[in-house]
Design an enzyme around this catalytic site. Sequence first.
Site, PDB file in Angstrom:
ATOM      1  N   LYS A   1     -13.465  -2.756  -6.922  1.00 53.24           N
ATOM      2  CA  LYS A   1     -14.498  -2.319  -6.730  1.00 53.24           C
ATOM      3  C   LYS A   1     -13.842  -1.348  -7.482  1.00 53.24           C
ATOM      4  O   LYS A   1     -14.484  -0.347  -7.884  1.00 53.24           O
ATOM      5  CB  LYS A   1     -15.020  -1.752  -5.608  1.00 53.24           C
TER       6      LYS A   1
ATOM      7  N   LYS B   1      -8.306  -9.885  -9.486  1.00 55.13           N
ATOM      8  CA  LYS B   1      -8.890  -9.841  -7.907  1.00 55.13           C
ATOM      9  C   LYS B   1     -10.082  -9.664  -8.500  1.00 55.13           C
ATOM     10  O   LYS B   1      -9.557  -8.034  -8.726  1.00 55.13           O
ATOM     11  CB  LYS B   1      -8.654  -9.481  -6.512  1.00 55.13           C
TER      12      LYS B   1
ATOM     13  N   LYS C   1       0.312  -1.072   0.010  1.00 54.80           N
ATOM     14  CA  LYS C   1      -0.133   0.169   0.171  1.00 54.80           C
ATOM     15  C   LYS C   1       0.938   1.098  -0.332  1.00 54.80           C
ATOM     16  O   LYS C   1       0.329   2.107  -1.025  1.00 54.80           O
ATOM     17  CB  LYS C   1      -1.024   0.212   1.321  1.00 54.80           C
TER      18      LYS C   1
END
Length: 331
Positions: free
Chosen positions: A197, A194, A110
């Site tokens: 969204k 994956k 991240k």
Amino acid sequence: MRVVSGIQPTGDLHLGNLLGAILRWVRMQDEAQCLFFLADLHALTVEVDPSRLGASVREMAAALIASGIDPNKSIVFRQSAVAAHPELAWILQGTARMGWLNRMTQWKDKAGKNKEGSSVGLFTYPVLQAADILLYKATHVPVGEDQKQHVELTRDIALKFNTDFDVDLFVPPEPYIGGGTAARVMSLRDGNMKMSKTDPSDMSRINLTDSDELIGQKIRKAKTDPEPLPDDESALDGRPEAKNLVGIYAEVTGDSVEQVLQRFAGQGFGAFKPALADALIALLAPLRSRLEEFRKDPAELDRLLRSGSERATEIAAPTLAAAYDAVGLTR
Ligand code: TRP
């Protein structure tokens, strides 16, 4: 056995969240005392839109309950409503080591090349997660593969705290990974990615709010290969799209992958896809209508969450008090 797990209130739920986390939680409710929470404090570790956060928390909570998390069986609450979480997290920051956190792959992923510009909270994210778990003396933590390392870190923190302060307070938890073949639901457009969204193509995912027609259309257009389905699970390796669709079907119907393959072996996707679409619609249509009801009655949702946070606060209180005590801050 006590189960604790959290989910970030990202909004816009899709099939990946449902199969990867929520439905596994639903199944655990009958086997253990379960606490499930919306990790809204964790959401603050990256940029947030304050005008959206509350709505995302409600949407996610409604989705959990609409999916079968029963507030009469499980304790469902918002993390930010139980102050013991950040309180214990602070105490545990004295136990967790920089070196441990530096090794966390989620932090590395991240933060990427932007470590200096990342929030401190993103770095200490796993310490808050450890507090979430240790507060309730959870024995099992159902999480995806990507969170296993955080549960292992939680064990390390628990053991070090117990040793450093010569107490027998924290219970080192076990990650609970199994319980589903489609624990990783992949994109309908690319079986190596994956379901997410953030994918720019809406055709890559099934949203919990998609109509029956749209679900049918997305499955019809889902990427596949020209081979018929095999009779053996290992033959799905190297066929990521086929593997994903079969995994989804298995998860949705509750059958094993082997059973699904026995039924469809030798058939092409022309036969398999309509069956998959039907199974998805049977799962999602009732869920969607329960979501609608919550949307009409947000006060009921708030009431359920408030009662959940009261019960969680009660269970957490003795652990938190013992932690203060252990470090010499008896109140
Ligand atoms: N980090 C988890 C995730 O991103 C969410 C989470 C927060 C969690 N606290 C937790 C999961 C405690 C299990 C237990 O999926």
